[in-house]
Design an enzyme around this catalytic site. Sequence first.
Site, short mmCIF file in Angstrom:
data_model
loop_
_atom_site.label_atom_id
_atom_site.label_comp_id
_atom_site.label_asym_id
_atom_site.label_seq_id
_atom_site.Cartn_x
_atom_site.Cartn_y
_atom_site.Cartn_z
N SER A 209 0.85 -1.19 0.00
CA SER A 209 0.00 0.00 0.00
C SER A 209 0.88 1.24 0.00
O SER A 209 2.11 1.14 0.04
CB SER A 209 -0.89 0.01 1.24
OG SER A 209 -0.10 0.35 2.37
N LYS A 210 0.25 2.39 -0.01
CA LYS A 210 0.98 3.66 -0.08
C LYS A 210 1.98 3.82 1.07
O LYS A 210 2.95 4.54 0.94
CB LYS A 210 -0.01 4.83 -0.05
CG LYS A 210 -0.81 4.95 -1.35
CD LYS A 210 -0.98 6.41 -1.74
CE LYS A 210 -1.66 6.56 -3.08
NZ LYS A 210 -3.13 6.44 -2.97
N ARG A 211 1.71 3.14 2.19
CA ARG A 211 2.64 3.25 3.32
C ARG A 211 4.03 2.74 2.94
O ARG A 211 5.02 3.14 3.52
CB ARG A 211 2.13 2.44 4.53
CG ARG A 211 0.98 3.07 5.28
CD ARG A 211 0.58 2.21 6.46
NE ARG A 211 0.30 0.83 6.06
CZ ARG A 211 1.07 -0.19 6.32
NH1 ARG A 211 2.16 -0.05 7.01
NH2 ARG A 211 0.73 -1.41 5.91
#
Length: 486
Positions: A254-256
């Site tokens: 994910s974007k994390r």
Amino acid sequence: MEFRVRYAPSPTGFQHIGGVRTALFNYFAAKSNGGSFILRVEDTDRERYSTAYLDDLYQTLTWLGLSWDEGPIKGGPCGPYIQSERLEIYQKYAKQLVDEGKAYYCYCSPERLEEVRKKQEESKSEYQGYDRHCRSLTEEERAEYERQGIKPVIRLKVPTEGKTTFHDIIMGDITRKNKDVSPDPVLLKSDGYPTYHLANVVDDHLMGITHIMRAQEWIPSGPLHILLYQAFGWEPPVYCHLPMVMGKDGKKLSKRHGSTSVKDFRDKGYLPETIINYVTLVGWALDGEREIFSKEDLEKCFKIENIHKAPGVFDYKKLDWFNGYYIRQKSDEELAQLIKPYLESAGFKADEEKLISLAHAAKERMKTLSDIVSLSSFLFEDVPVTDRSIYVAKGSDEEKTLSALKRGSEIFISSLEKGEAEEKIEEALLELSKELEIKVNGVFQPLRVAITNSQVSLPLFDSVRLLGMDETKRRIKRAISFLEEK
Ligand code: GLU
Ligand code: ZN
């Protein structure tokens, strides 16, 4: 039997690394099996739809060179390939199921459904979901709703007994009790739009799809889809759910973790060769050893049997390594064309000849194409370093740094002017560092910072060649005066 696979994204976001991995697997499976790769746009979620996402889909596949055999723009015998252009087809098939008693009209208002949900929650009822209120409406009740002008949805009659199994060639048999399958899901909404399940099953059948390769998150929909195939009396395709794409921490990518959209990678200067090669290795391997594959290689050697069951890890460092590798494979001329837009958008102007020299000098040091900007900015703008500590290498100090720069630059300049070989100059500078009792970088770093205004840039000798001797001397002189200031 012809081998037919499809990539069926919903344009509700920019193409994600995980989605593109699905596209790559489908494309390569089609090519290696002599089959067809079909692109279908599942755009029935009108709230999250955007034409920007649809454009991004086409651009991404085109940039990667994944041309589809049938699909939007291209056309084909099973078109249209955009679901919002096929509404009448879904309506016809939903109606057919109603006529055969396998689906039914539901007139429940959103308010009623909400009440049902609340009651289930309050009474902690084991039964969740639609209460099948309209499954047994009489003709009179139905006629009354119709008279009131209520537009119904169509729901599938899911059997309340028994169980449904589907076979997945990677995951094995997956079985679910029918009472645990969503109770009578909506197939057709009251506005005439199909839900994902109906459109997906109808299209896979009508488009003659033989193998479904899609993300594992769709496994829970599997039993329901089988029930739909059974209701229609159709043969389901072969299922092949793909392993998850995770970050290094074991969580879903994910974007994390960093960029996840292919657009971001493209903008930063990752090459299509990199994305194709590395992303295909996330959850697939030929023999566990070979890592370098061109698109043409994969078109021949990709096998569904070699897809892994365990999740694949997307490693950003590894991606950088592949990109560096593919950058080094480019000729100076090719690389010059690739770095040009990055320099232009930074406002740096260079003619063709200079671009080629830059490409040559930077090739070994670039991880992404955009790196060219920071590596070469000293050639286009002169922003001297005003922090002394930047000149001082590890293990050296300000005093030694100043002597190293003064004496080192004399050796450096005079040897260059005499046309001495690079190795010889390096040797002389190494001698100097020994005399000053510092590491060799204690001599090179102040030189580099003086000339390129940075600790990281193009190789030193290339930098001087590109900058010119006069400017090099001027900058060194300036740096010496700066370091001499008290
Ligand atoms: N439209 C679905 C998606 O966006 C397709 C799932 C499938 O391949 O069946 O992932
Ligand atoms: Zn109802």
